[in-house]
Design an enzyme around this catalytic site. Structure first.
Site, PDB file in Angstrom:
ATOM      1  CB  THR A  12      16.660  -0.100  -8.548  1.00 30.24           C
ATOM      2  OG1 THR A  12      15.247  -0.253  -7.788  1.00 30.24           O
ATOM      3  CG2 THR A  12      16.223   0.578  -9.960  1.00 30.24           C
ATOM      4  CB  SER A  55      17.609  -2.796  -0.170  1.00 34.91           C
ATOM      5  OG  SER A  55      16.883  -1.743  -0.307  1.00 34.91           O
ATOM      6  CB  THR A  88      18.415   3.261  -3.081  1.00 33.62           C
ATOM      7  OG1 THR A  88      16.957   3.149  -3.523  1.00 33.62           O
ATOM      8  CG2 THR A  88      19.238   3.339  -4.030  1.00 33.62           C
ATOM      9  CG  ASP A  89      13.524   0.639  -1.054  1.00 33.82           C
ATOM     10  OD1 ASP A  89      13.740   2.010  -1.509  1.00 33.82           O
ATOM     11  OD2 ASP A  89      12.881   0.021  -1.050  1.00 33.82           O
TER      12      ASP A  89
HETATM   13  N1  ASP Z   1      13.136  -1.054  -3.862  1.00 27.64           N
HETATM   14  C1  ASP Z   1      14.509  -0.886  -4.554  1.00 27.64           C
HETATM   15  C2  ASP Z   1      15.603  -1.559  -3.534  1.00 27.64           C
HETATM   16  O1  ASP Z   1      15.567  -0.881  -2.455  1.00 27.64           O
HETATM   17  C3  ASP Z   1      14.953   0.554  -4.762  1.00 27.64           C
HETATM   18  C4  ASP Z   1      16.286   0.722  -5.214  1.00 27.64           C
HETATM   19  O2  ASP Z   1      17.041  -0.028  -5.354  1.00 27.64           O
HETATM   20  O3  ASP Z   1      16.270   1.829  -5.574  1.00 27.64           O
HETATM   21  O4  ASP Z   1      15.568  -2.618  -3.678  1.00 27.64           O
END
Ligand code: ASP
Length: 322
Positions: A12, A55, A88-89
């Protein structure tokens, strides 16, 4: 002048919102490129887009690619700190993989964002700024790979994502963050008590993760036993116990020499062999399962993977997890 290696991998923090549809997705220009000048007054930023992936698309092979780029930087000896932006995932998995497989003389800090960089209240640029300050702080060395999000500094080993959307999602259950970034100041309150390093070069082993539940039976274990499998991590019940109906499948895997590591599905506390009833922790340990106190299931899976790539002795493995 200090030099920071800034590696972007996606997530993100690297995405923007499509104003027409509201969908969050990668844009033609990386949104963070606009911001690196903010830091250029006192430091040199060497910025690279290693890849641009959400991710959930990141594999162990991608983690190995990041590890190799950082290993090059260690070899070149011209970098004072590294910051990696990541979705973050699965950020905690990449962070722990790097923690286990690199022995860097400079701080390595991962960060991401819960809100795309062009959204109101976005956390991306401030997380990036805090991560850079942390990578530059003298106290950040010798603390393993760090994760900086929402003004908190966590160890890669114990941090986990706890909320689907809230910016205060990254937490370290049981132990808490090891430091904070308050305005410009980076302050540590705790440090890791041990360090370990497995400098692997390849990913070849198959390691799976299962979560236990009431009334679980052997079906999933039997299914895994009929595949090419090297290791299995179980997020067991409570302190590390399994329903008795799972035992035939667990025994079949152990008979096949599959390494089985027990963690807990509970959010706080550590897995331990406490109970001697059928399927209790003591029974599982007698059968040959290894306990991983303090690690979540996903961290134990990364660690088992990395250890299996390096060595395959059951005794050594037990020592590594204890
Ligand atoms: N779905 C996103 C990822 O992990 C979530 C994020 O980056 O906060 O790529």
């Amino acid at each position: 002048m200090k030099r920071i290696l800034l590696l972007h991998t996606g997530g993100t923090i690297s995405m923007s919102t499509d104003q027409r549809t509201g969908a969050v997705k990668p844009s033609d220009e990386h949104p963070l490129h606009k911001y690196s000048h903010l830091f250029e007054e006192n430091i040199e930023i060497v910025e690279e887009d290693i890849f641009q992936l959400p991710s959930p698309h990141v594999t162990l092979q991608h983690m190995l690619d990041i590890q190799k780029r950082l290993a090059e930087a260690i070899e070149e000896d011209r970098i004072d700190g590294a910051v990696i932006t990541h979705g973050t995932d699965t950020l905690e998995e990449t962070a722990y993989f790097l923690d286990l497989t690199l022995d860097a003389p400079f701080p390595i800090v991962l960060t991401g964002a819960m809100r795309p960089t062009d959204e109101i209240g976005s956390d991306g640029v401030s997380n990036l700024q805090n991560a850079i300050w942390t990578a530059l702080a003298p106290g950040s060395s010798d603390k393993g790979v760090l994760v900086v999000m929402n003004e908190e500094i966590h160890t890669a080993r114990y941090v986990t994502k706890t909320h689907t959307t809230n910016v205060a999602t990254f937490r370290t259950p049981t132990f808490g963050p090891i430091g904070i970034v308050s305005k410009h100041e980076v302050r540590f309150f705790q440090k890791l008590v041990f360090d370990e390093n497995y400098p692997i070069q390849n990913i070849t082993k198959k390691v799976y993760l299962l979560k236990a539940y009431a009334d679980m039976d052997s079906t999933l274990f039997e299914a895994l036993a009929s595949t090419e499998i090297d290791g299995l991590v179980i997020e067991a019940l409570g302190a590390g116990n399994m329903p008795p109906a799972t035992l035939p499948g667990i025994k079949r895997l152990l008979d096949k020499n599959v390494a089985i590591v027990i963690t807990s599905r509970a959010f706080n506390g550590i897995a331990q062999d406490i109970y001697a009833y059928k399927g209790g922790g003591k029974h599982l340990k007698e059968l040959g399962a290894i306990f991983a106190p303090g690690l979540t299931g996903i961290k134990a899976r990364i660690k088992l993977q990395v250890i299996l790539e390096q060595e395959n002795s059951a005794d050594l493995m037990k020592t590594r997890f204890n």
